[in-house]
Structures are given as C-alpha cells and as structure tokens.
Scaffold this motif. Sequence first.
Motif, PDB file in Angstrom:
ATOM      1  N   ALA A  61      42.700  52.739  31.152  1.00 46.34           N
ATOM      2  CA  ALA A  61      42.816  51.923  29.944  1.00 46.34           C
ATOM      3  C   ALA A  61      41.623  50.986  29.786  1.00 46.34           C
ATOM      4  O   ALA A  61      41.224  50.650  28.668  1.00 46.34           O
ATOM      5  CB  ALA A  61      44.110  51.107  29.992  1.00 46.34           C
ATOM      6  N   LEU A  62      41.040  50.585  30.899  1.00 48.02           N
ATOM      7  CA  LEU A  62      39.891  49.672  30.885  1.00 48.02           C
ATOM      8  C   LEU A  62      38.557  50.420  30.792  1.00 48.02           C
ATOM      9  O   LEU A  62      37.504  49.791  30.745  1.00 48.02           O
ATOM     10  CB  LEU A  62      39.889  48.819  32.153  1.00 48.02           C
ATOM     11  N   ALA A  63      38.610  51.740  30.759  1.00 47.02           N
ATOM     12  CA  ALA A  63      37.391  52.549  30.858  1.00 47.02           C
ATOM     13  C   ALA A  63      36.392  52.269  29.746  1.00 47.02           C
ATOM     14  O   ALA A  63      35.177  52.358  29.961  1.00 47.02           O
ATOM     15  CB  ALA A  63      37.748  54.040  30.863  1.00 47.02           C
ATOM     16  N   THR A  64      36.883  51.930  28.566  1.00 48.44           N
ATOM     17  CA  THR A  64      35.966  51.666  27.455  1.00 48.44           C
ATOM     18  C   THR A  64      35.507  50.210  27.407  1.00 48.44           C
ATOM     19  O   THR A  64      34.789  49.812  26.487  1.00 48.44           O
ATOM     20  CB  THR A  64      36.629  52.023  26.113  1.00 48.44           C
ATOM     21  N   GLY A  65      35.932  49.433  28.375  1.00 45.36           N
ATOM     22  CA  GLY A  65      35.544  48.023  28.417  1.00 45.36           C
ATOM     23  C   GLY A  65      34.138  47.825  28.968  1.00 45.36           C
ATOM     24  O   GLY A  65      33.510  48.773  29.455  1.00 45.36           O
ATOM     25  N   PRO A  66      33.649  46.588  28.937  1.00 45.89           N
ATOM     26  CA  PRO A  66      32.278  46.292  29.354  1.00 45.89           C
ATOM     27  C   PRO A  66      32.142  45.958  30.832  1.00 45.89           C
ATOM     28  O   PRO A  66      31.112  45.441  31.263  1.00 45.89           O
ATOM     29  CB  PRO A  66      31.928  45.076  28.492  1.00 45.89           C
ATOM     30  N   PHE A  67      33.160  46.256  31.631  1.00 46.25           N
ATOM     31  CA  PHE A  67      33.167  45.836  33.027  1.00 46.25           C
ATOM     32  C   PHE A  67      32.571  46.910  33.942  1.00 46.25           C
ATOM     33  O   PHE A  67      32.684  48.103  33.660  1.00 46.25           O
ATOM     34  CB  PHE A  67      34.600  45.525  33.477  1.00 46.25           C
ATOM     35  N   ASP A  68      31.962  46.457  35.044  1.00 45.86           N
ATOM     36  CA  ASP A  68      31.482  47.417  36.028  1.00 45.86           C
ATOM     37  C   ASP A  68      32.672  47.939  36.831  1.00 45.86           C
ATOM     38  O   ASP A  68      33.811  47.494  36.652  1.00 45.86           O
ATOM     39  CB  ASP A  68      30.410  46.806  36.938  1.00 45.86           C
ATOM     40  N   SER A  69      32.444  48.893  37.715  1.00 43.62           N
ATOM     41  CA  SER A  69      33.540  49.550  38.426  1.00 43.62           C
ATOM     42  C   SER A  69      34.343  48.580  39.286  1.00 43.62           C
ATOM     43  O   SER A  69      35.576  48.663  39.344  1.00 43.62           O
ATOM     44  CB  SER A  69      32.999  50.690  39.293  1.00 43.62           C
ATOM     45  N   ALA A  70      33.657  47.641  39.941  1.00 47.98           N
ATOM     46  CA  ALA A  70      34.359  46.683  40.789  1.00 47.98           C
ATOM     47  C   ALA A  70      35.250  45.770  39.962  1.00 47.98           C
ATOM     48  O   ALA A  70      36.417  45.533  40.309  1.00 47.98           O
ATOM     49  CB  ALA A  70      33.356  45.867  41.593  1.00 47.98           C
ATOM     50  N   ALA A  71      34.712  45.247  38.873  1.00 50.71           N
ATOM     51  CA  ALA A  71      35.488  44.357  38.012  1.00 50.71           C
ATOM     52  C   ALA A  71      36.660  45.098  37.387  1.00 50.71           C
ATOM     53  O   ALA A  71      37.750  44.526  37.218  1.00 50.71           O
ATOM     54  CB  ALA A  71      34.587  43.764  36.933  1.00 50.71           C
ATOM     55  N   THR A  72      36.461  46.359  37.050  1.00 51.31           N
ATOM     56  CA  THR A  72      37.532  47.157  36.464  1.00 51.31           C
ATOM     57  C   THR A  72      38.688  47.314  37.441  1.00 51.31           C
ATOM     58  O   THR A  72      39.864  47.170  37.074  1.00 51.31           O
ATOM     59  CB  THR A  72      37.004  48.551  36.062  1.00 51.31           C
ATOM     60  N   ARG A  73      38.368  47.601  38.706  1.00 50.27           N
ATOM     61  CA  ARG A  73      39.414  47.750  39.719  1.00 50.27           C
ATOM     62  C   ARG A  73      40.147  46.438  39.957  1.00 50.27           C
ATOM     63  O   ARG A  73      41.369  46.419  40.079  1.00 50.27           O
ATOM     64  CB  ARG A  73      38.801  48.254  41.037  1.00 50.27           C
ATOM     65  N   HIS A  74      39.393  45.334  39.997  1.00 46.40           N
ATOM     66  CA  HIS A  74      40.031  44.031  40.194  1.00 46.40           C
ATOM     67  C   HIS A  74      40.934  43.689  39.021  1.00 46.40           C
ATOM     68  O   HIS A  74      42.035  43.143  39.201  1.00 46.40           O
ATOM     69  CB  HIS A  74      38.971  42.952  40.379  1.00 46.40           C
TER      70      HIS A  74
END
Length: 211
Positions: A119-132
């Motif tokens: 769900a966060l895949a289209t967001g502006p976050f890097d992989s680490a921030a996405t997992r957190h």
Amino acid sequence: MPIRGLSPDDVAATALRLVDEGGLPDFTMRRLAAALGVQPSAIYWHYPNKQTLLAELADRIIGSRRQSIPHDAWSARLREEAIALREALLAYRDGAEIVSSTMALGLGSDIATSRLVDALATGPFDSAATRHAAATVLHFILGHVSLEQQRMLYDSLGAREGAPVLLSDASGSEGFRFGIDTIIDGLEVRASEESSSASGVEKTQPITSEP
C-alpha cells in the motif's frame, strides 16, 4: 503416518472454528483431536506443535479479508488496507491475539506487513522507511483490535460496568480511523520534510549591511 483423509486443511479449518467458538484460552490440541475424531498424534503429523498450528490460523485470519484498493494515492491505499486488516482480525474471536503471538515468536508469514508495504509502494519513502511505517501501522492495528476484542469478551461476561471515558471514544471504528489518519498525517509531514531536504532547500540568511 498421517490418517487417510485427514489433511492439513482439515486440521486448520477445524481449529479455527473451535477457536472462534470457544476462544483461544479454551483451545487445546486434545480438544481439536476429539473434534476431528482422531488421536492427538495424528495432528502432530501435520503440525509439530500448537504454536505452529496457530501460525497457520494467523495466516488464514489475515488472508480472510482482502479489500479492493482502487486508489492511486499511497495514503488512501494505506488507510483502506488498514481498515481491511482490522476487519479481518475482528472476523474471528481472539484474532488479534493469535496474530500478535505468532508474530512475537517469529512464526507464520509476513502477509500483514507485505500488504501494508504494498500500500505504501507508491509513496515517497525509501525501503527502510516503508518497512518502519508498515510496522507502525500494523502495531497500531493489533493493539487497537486487541483492546476491542477484550472489551467484547468482558461485555459478554457482564464484567464491565459502564464505559470508561478514556476508552469509550477511542474504541470502535471511529477511533480506529482517527488513529490511522493521525499516523498518515505524520507520514505525510515526514515525506514533505524529506522531499525538501533532498531538493536542497535551505533557509537563506537575511542580508545585512556592514555598519
């Protein structure tokens, strides 16, 4: 050897039914064996211990509700996925406890986390921030639903008198949506700040004349 006609799916489906009917505290492998009409050893052929079986139940609970996410915006996708996960946990008695205990032991799959990461895949976050971010949302979902299900249990037993002010407005779907929206608001602020930092936007110092 496994009993002919008794499959892992038979065991898991019956176990989930028993947990949903009687609750996790009353669920035992012996009771499950009796419901299946077999000896407990027949169950252990498919699942080596109770927690392994509960890990299978956790995966089934999480996968029971998959909501269509038509939104392009990551925030809308994340909100709808969180709501779908809450509904999946609430669909089964003690669903949140089963899933959280499985996660704590490092068993089962990472279906819930993967759904939130997607769900966060289209967001502006890097992989680490996405997992957190996904982990933060999942922890909120599990905690909120755990509280909801405990209150349902106490209400069914007549153990509660009145509704504590602190919890009456925070529980339920309205409180859940407020919590999710608050997390999303924080993530949007973080995304904006990181975007500004990446673009090299700096505060300029005012120009002063020499005395």
